[in-house]
Design an enzyme around this catalytic site. Structure first.
Site, PDB file in Angstrom:
ATOM      1  N   ARG A 139     -14.633  12.616   6.322  1.00 51.73           N
ATOM      2  CA  ARG A 139     -13.337  13.270   6.545  1.00 51.73           C
ATOM      3  C   ARG A 139     -12.948  14.126   5.345  1.00 51.73           C
ATOM      4  O   ARG A 139     -12.392  15.211   5.488  1.00 51.73           O
ATOM      5  CB  ARG A 139     -12.253  12.219   6.818  1.00 51.73           C
ATOM      6  CG  ARG A 139     -12.406  11.560   8.188  1.00 51.73           C
ATOM      7  CD  ARG A 139     -11.515  10.348   8.298  1.00 51.73           C
ATOM      8  NE  ARG A 139     -10.126  10.684   8.110  1.00 51.73           N
ATOM      9  CZ  ARG A 139      -9.218   9.851   7.596  1.00 51.73           C
ATOM     10  NH1 ARG A 139      -9.558   8.614   7.237  1.00 51.73           N
ATOM     11  NH2 ARG A 139      -7.973  10.231   7.458  1.00 51.73           N
ATOM     12  N   ASP A 191     -15.093   2.425   7.499  1.00 47.05           N
ATOM     13  CA  ASP A 191     -14.039   3.326   7.017  1.00 47.05           C
ATOM     14  C   ASP A 191     -14.522   4.100   5.798  1.00 47.05           C
ATOM     15  O   ASP A 191     -14.267   5.299   5.666  1.00 47.05           O
ATOM     16  CB  ASP A 191     -12.774   2.541   6.657  1.00 47.05           C
ATOM     17  CG  ASP A 191     -11.787   3.442   5.941  1.00 47.05           C
ATOM     18  OD1 ASP A 191     -11.341   4.414   6.563  1.00 47.05           O
ATOM     19  OD2 ASP A 191     -11.513   3.221   4.750  1.00 47.05           O
ATOM     20  N   HIS A 237       0.845  -1.193   0.000  1.00 49.32           N
ATOM     21  CA  HIS A 237       0.000   0.000   0.000  1.00 49.32           C
ATOM     22  C   HIS A 237       0.879   1.240   0.000  1.00 49.32           C
ATOM     23  O   HIS A 237       1.857   1.321   0.734  1.00 49.32           O
ATOM     24  CB  HIS A 237      -0.900   0.016   1.246  1.00 49.32           C
ATOM     25  CG  HIS A 237      -1.829   1.190   1.261  1.00 49.32           C
ATOM     26  ND1 HIS A 237      -3.031   1.192   0.584  1.00 49.32           N
ATOM     27  CD2 HIS A 237      -1.713   2.411   1.828  1.00 49.32           C
ATOM     28  CE1 HIS A 237      -3.616   2.364   0.748  1.00 49.32           C
ATOM     29  NE2 HIS A 237      -2.841   3.121   1.501  1.00 49.32           N
ATOM     30  N   LYS A 278      -8.530  -1.802   6.386  1.00 41.48           N
ATOM     31  CA  LYS A 278      -8.772  -2.472   5.098  1.00 41.48           C
ATOM     32  C   LYS A 278      -7.714  -3.540   4.837  1.00 41.48           C
ATOM     33  O   LYS A 278      -8.015  -4.634   4.356  1.00 41.48           O
ATOM     34  CB  LYS A 278      -8.775  -1.434   3.967  1.00 41.48           C
ATOM     35  CG  LYS A 278      -9.982  -0.521   4.022  1.00 41.48           C
ATOM     36  CD  LYS A 278      -9.901   0.633   3.031  1.00 41.48           C
ATOM     37  CE  LYS A 278      -8.908   1.674   3.449  1.00 41.48           C
ATOM     38  NZ  LYS A 278      -9.091   3.018   2.938  1.00 41.48           N
ATOM     39  N   SER A 326      -7.612   3.894   9.136  1.00 39.22           N
ATOM     40  CA  SER A 326      -8.333   3.759   7.868  1.00 39.22           C
ATOM     41  C   SER A 326      -7.607   2.762   6.947  1.00 39.22           C
ATOM     42  O   SER A 326      -8.201   1.814   6.413  1.00 39.22           O
ATOM     43  CB  SER A 326      -8.424   5.141   7.208  1.00 39.22           C
ATOM     44  OG  SER A 326      -8.758   5.042   5.861  1.00 39.22           O
TER      45      SER A 326
HETATM   46  N1  URA Z   1      -5.895   6.448   2.328  1.00 40.27           N
HETATM   47  C1  URA Z   1      -6.829   5.815   3.078  1.00 40.27           C
HETATM   48  O1  URA Z   1      -7.268   4.711   2.743  1.00 40.27           O
HETATM   49  N2  URA Z   1      -7.253   6.420   4.189  1.00 40.27           N
HETATM   50  C2  URA Z   1      -6.801   7.618   4.610  1.00 40.27           C
HETATM   51  O2  URA Z   1      -7.221   8.094   5.651  1.00 40.27           O
HETATM   52  C3  URA Z   1      -5.833   8.298   3.820  1.00 40.27           C
HETATM   53  C4  URA Z   1      -5.390   7.675   2.678  1.00 40.27           C
END
Ligand code: URA
Length: 442
Positions: A182, A175, A96, A201, A197
């Site tokens: 957000r 999320d 990621h 995932k 967040s």
């Molecule tokens: N990417 C995400 O999945 N969440 C965040 O809060 C910021 C970037």
């Protein structure tokens, strides 16, 4: 004396969200029961978006302790399904990136790892704001489709080893709803919120290991190196606490990665890398992340040869075709281009990634709100790197777009994006540091 009226059924909530907002406002820690209830109640609509927004802002300002971040992440995971890749016969290692400008690394990296026997399930998103989204880039390939069923995804992982597709709505739905709030309430840039967040995932995805590319510099969500380090440390610990082996590289996003920023042009550049060429920084970061992923998979192999001898390219072509894309089809090219030229002679001190990202976005490569279409041909070609010598009048950028009226605003963003000076700038390593914590349980 008892009343004649029957008692009505109804849910009695165990907490009052206004009390939780007040607690966080005064920097008190929320306990595990409060956090679990909050996320569940928000997901089922018992906490209103404006109440959640107030609490999110209190978290941005007051922060969270390590235990609170762990409980928040666990509550977000519990809001949805968990995936399981244990039956693939290959180690499943995920990657990621916290998002950057010209960051197309997933495109060469996933087929490279697949060609070496690792399974890489990349559940990706679309871009919002000045950072691009992997799915938007891949959708510039004619026919390619992002949505796959779980069965299609598993088939690709078993047969090819790599898949890049849209994350379904079942993973950490809390999320998804919180991120949407957000995004419109100025509460994205917070270490506890970003870490929970991303990691909710990633942990729900159920891979065997995770490599994080945490960006710092002008094009990153958190530009300061120390903030990025705190984010990396928080995420690595969250992984370790849940038994997911996680490594983070802190990487420089002060200048755009590679030469291409946009969608179709980033796919073109990735294909160059898969063909054994491409810009040095894209190759360097692809190989650095590949080495970390191979290490987590327990493979003692150098990824370099597979990138240059065509094995990674073969895996790429199979991946694209399996999702109905034509790897040989021409990619869209913009109708209108304009060149930004140097106004002085000297040495490039800085190429501002954020300014280039904003320009590509204004030219049409990104979207202003979820659901907007993107222009696959739009983008910026970056012709200089810090340390390059230029003469007044030399080309610095080529801006490209398809929609009349967008060029002017894109060019405006590019106008101050390059600083030219007299002395060579101090070199900046692309990979600044590595953060790792051994898992606390397995
Ligand atoms: N990417 C995400 O999945 N969440 C965040 O809060 C910021 C970037």
């Amino acid at each position: 004396m008892s009343s004649e009226r029957p008692v009505r059924d109804g849910t009695v909530e165990p907490y009052d969200v206004v009390d939780l907002i007040a607690k966080k406002r005064f920097a008190e820690a929320l306990d595990p029961g409060e956090i679990a209830w909050l996320i569940d109640a928000f997901t089922r609509g018992a906490v209103a978006p404006e109440q959640m927004s107030a609490l999110l802002m209190a978290i941005v300002i007051q922060g969270m302790r390590r235990e609170e971040i762990r409980d928040l992440t666990a509550a977000m995971i519990a809001s949805g399904e968990r995936m399981d890749f244990s039956g693939l016969g290959r180690p499943a290692i995920d990657k990621h990136s916290t998002g950057g400008v010209g960051d197309k690394i997933t495109l060469p990296l996933v087929p490279l790892l697949a060609s070496l026997g690792v399974a890489v399930p990349q559940l990706s998103g679309r871009g919002l704001g000045h950072t691009g989204g992997t799915l938007d880039k891949l959708e510039s390939i004619p026919g390619w489709r992002a949505a796959l069923s779980n069965a299609e995804m598993e088939d690709m992982l078993r047969e090819i080893g790599g898949v890049i597709c849209a994350a379904g709505s079942g993973l950490a739905p809390a999320d998804r709803a919180m991120y949407a709030l957000r995004d419109v309430t100025g509460t994205v840039a917070s270490v506890p919120l970003i870490a929970s967040s991303i990691m909710s995932k990633k942990i729900a995805e159920g891979a065997d290991g995770l490599v994080l590319d945490v960006k710092f510099g002008s094009g990153a969500f958190l530009p300061a190196l120390e903030d990025a380090r705190e984010l990396a440390t928080t995420m690595v610990r969250l992984g370790a606490d849940s038994g997911l082996r996680t490594v983070a590289l802190l990487t420089d996003m002060e200048a755009p990665l590679g030469r291409a920023v946009g969608n179709a042009n980033e796919v073109r550049e990735s294909v160059e890398v898969l063909a054994g060429g491409g810009p040095a920084d894209v190759i360097e970061l692809t190989l650095a992340l590949a080495r970390e992923m191979l290490d987590l998979a327990g493979f003692d192999v150098d990824p370099g040869p597979a990138l240059s001898d065509g094995r990674a390219m073969d895996a790429w072509r199979r991946m694209i075709a399996a999702q109905d894309g034509d790897p040989d089809a021409p990619l869209p090219v913009a109708r209108e281009t304009e060149t930004v030229r140097a106004t002085a002679t000297g040495i490039v001190q800085r190429v501002d990634a954020r300014a280039v990202g904003v320009a590509a976005w204004r030219l049409g490569a990104g979207r202003a709100k979820p659901g907007d279409p993107v222009d696959h041909a739009a983008g910026v070609e970056v012709l200089v790197k810090p340390g390059d010598r230029v003469r007044a009048g030399d080309p610095l950028f080529i801006a490209a777009c398809d929609v009349a009226g967008r060029m002017e605003r894109g060019m405006e963003a590019l106008s101050g994006a390059v600083e030219i000076g007299g002395a060579a700038p101090a070199p900046r390593p692309l990979v600044a540091d590595r953060v790792y914590a051994p898992p606390s349980r397995s």
